[in-house]
Design a protein around this motif. Structure first.
Motif, PDB file in Angstrom:
ATOM      1  N   LEU A   1      48.137  36.496  96.254  1.00 12.09           N
ATOM      2  CA  LEU A   1      48.100  37.469  97.347  1.00 12.09           C
ATOM      3  C   LEU A   1      49.055  38.640  97.123  1.00 12.09           C
ATOM      4  O   LEU A   1      48.794  39.752  97.587  1.00 12.09           O
ATOM      5  N   SER A   2      50.150  38.403  96.416  1.00 12.38           N
ATOM      6  CA  SER A   2      51.142  39.457  96.236  1.00 12.38           C
ATOM      7  C   SER A   2      51.027  40.173  94.886  1.00 12.38           C
ATOM      8  O   SER A   2      51.894  40.965  94.544  1.00 12.38           O
ATOM      9  N   THR A   3      49.959  39.917  94.139  1.00 10.73           N
ATOM     10  CA  THR A   3      49.749  40.589  92.858  1.00 10.73           C
ATOM     11  C   THR A   3      49.175  41.980  93.092  1.00 10.73           C
ATOM     12  O   THR A   3      48.239  42.164  93.866  1.00 10.73           O
ATOM     13  N   ARG A   4      49.752  42.949  92.422  1.00  3.98           N
ATOM     14  CA  ARG A   4      49.337  44.346  92.570  1.00  3.98           C
ATOM     15  C   ARG A   4      49.035  44.954  91.212  1.00  3.98           C
ATOM     16  O   ARG A   4      49.645  44.597  90.202  1.00  3.98           O
ATOM     17  N   LEU A   5      48.100  45.899  91.197  1.00  2.00           N
ATOM     18  CA  LEU A   5      47.772  46.656  89.991  1.00  2.00           C
ATOM     19  C   LEU A   5      48.502  47.993  90.082  1.00  2.00           C
ATOM     20  O   LEU A   5      48.251  48.791  90.990  1.00  2.00           O
TER      21      LEU A   5
ATOM     22  N   GLU B   1      57.477  41.459  94.472  1.00  2.00           N
ATOM     23  CA  GLU B   1      58.449  40.446  94.879  1.00  2.00           C
ATOM     24  C   GLU B   1      58.804  40.539  96.364  1.00  2.00           C
ATOM     25  O   GLU B   1      59.031  39.523  97.017  1.00  2.00           O
ATOM     26  N   ASP B   2      58.836  41.735  96.907  1.00  2.00           N
ATOM     27  CA  ASP B   2      59.123  41.895  98.328  1.00  2.00           C
ATOM     28  C   ASP B   2      58.017  41.252  99.163  1.00  2.00           C
ATOM     29  O   ASP B   2      58.291  40.513 100.103  1.00  2.00           O
ATOM     30  N   LEU B   3      56.774  41.513  98.803  1.00  2.00           N
ATOM     31  CA  LEU B   3      55.647  40.925  99.519  1.00  2.00           C
ATOM     32  C   LEU B   3      55.638  39.415  99.348  1.00  2.00           C
ATOM     33  O   LEU B   3      55.370  38.679 100.302  1.00  2.00           O
ATOM     34  N   ARG B   4      55.952  38.917  98.153  1.00  2.00           N
ATOM     35  CA  ARG B   4      55.989  37.469  97.901  1.00  2.00           C
ATOM     36  C   ARG B   4      57.025  36.797  98.801  1.00  2.00           C
ATOM     37  O   ARG B   4      56.738  35.782  99.445  1.00  2.00           O
ATOM     38  N   ARG B   5      58.204  37.378  98.896  1.00  2.00           N
ATOM     39  CA  ARG B   5      59.249  36.812  99.755  1.00  2.00           C
ATOM     40  C   ARG B   5      58.861  36.867 101.228  1.00  2.00           C
ATOM     41  O   ARG B   5      59.140  35.931 101.987  1.00  2.00           O
ATOM     42  N   ARG B   6      58.203  37.947 101.638  1.00  2.00           N
ATOM     43  CA  ARG B   6      57.760  38.049 103.035  1.00  2.00           C
ATOM     44  C   ARG B   6      56.703  37.000 103.354  1.00  2.00           C
ATOM     45  O   ARG B   6      56.721  36.405 104.443  1.00  2.00           O
ATOM     46  N   LEU B   7      55.779  36.753 102.421  1.00  3.61           N
ATOM     47  CA  LEU B   7      54.757  35.732 102.636  1.00  3.61           C
ATOM     48  C   LEU B   7      55.376  34.340 102.700  1.00  3.61           C
ATOM     49  O   LEU B   7      54.980  33.514 103.541  1.00  3.61           O
ATOM     50  N   GLU B   8      56.354  34.068 101.840  1.00  3.49           N
ATOM     51  CA  GLU B   8      57.035  32.776 101.886  1.00  3.49           C
ATOM     52  C   GLU B   8      57.790  32.604 103.199  1.00  3.49           C
ATOM     53  O   GLU B   8      57.759  31.529 103.806  1.00  3.49           O
TER      54      GLU B   8
ATOM     55  N   HIS C   1      49.014  47.997  84.874  1.00  2.00           N
ATOM     56  CA  HIS C   1      49.867  46.823  84.710  1.00  2.00           C
ATOM     57  C   HIS C   1      49.732  45.965  85.965  1.00  2.00           C
ATOM     58  O   HIS C   1      49.844  46.468  87.079  1.00  2.00           O
ATOM     59  N   VAL C   2      49.496  44.694  85.759  1.00  3.46           N
ATOM     60  CA  VAL C   2      49.425  43.756  86.872  1.00  3.46           C
ATOM     61  C   VAL C   2      50.795  43.131  87.037  1.00  3.46           C
ATOM     62  O   VAL C   2      51.386  42.634  86.079  1.00  3.46           O
ATOM     63  N   CYS C   3      51.328  43.175  88.252  1.00  2.38           N
ATOM     64  CA  CYS C   3      52.633  42.579  88.501  1.00  2.38           C
ATOM     65  C   CYS C   3      52.687  42.020  89.913  1.00  2.38           C
ATOM     66  O   CYS C   3      51.866  42.348  90.762  1.00  2.38           O
ATOM     67  N   VAL C   4      53.671  41.164  90.132  1.00  3.57           N
ATOM     68  CA  VAL C   4      53.866  40.550  91.437  1.00  3.57           C
ATOM     69  C   VAL C   4      54.834  41.407  92.233  1.00  3.57           C
ATOM     70  O   VAL C   4      55.925  41.732  91.762  1.00  3.57           O
TER      71      VAL C   4
END
Length: 64
Positions: free
Chosen positions: A26-30, A44-51, A39-42
């Motif tokens: 869900l937090s992977t962005r192009l 990290e701010d969105l990942r922490r918010r989802l967690e 470049h595909v990357c995660v």
């Protein structure tokens, strides 16, 4: 789930590890660099918010 909803730290970590793949998806962005290369990357701010959202909803979960 019941133990995690009651605040058991180990159970919360187990639930988070179970959903890690989904959260990362869900937090992977192009993103594109200055040359236009993708470049595909995660995000990290969105990942922490989802967690954090998962943990907050987990603690509100009523197993009864």
């Amino acid at each position: 789930m019941v133990a995690a909803s009651q605040g058991d730290v180990e159970a919360i970590q187990l639930v988070l590890s179970h959903f890690t793949g989904y959260i990362i998806t869900l937090s992977t962005r192009l993103l594109f660099d200055e040359f236009g290369n993708p470049h595909v990357c995660v995000d990290e701010d969105l990942r922490r918010r989802l967690e954090a959202k998962l943990v907050s909803k987990l603690l509100l979960f009523d197993a009864m």
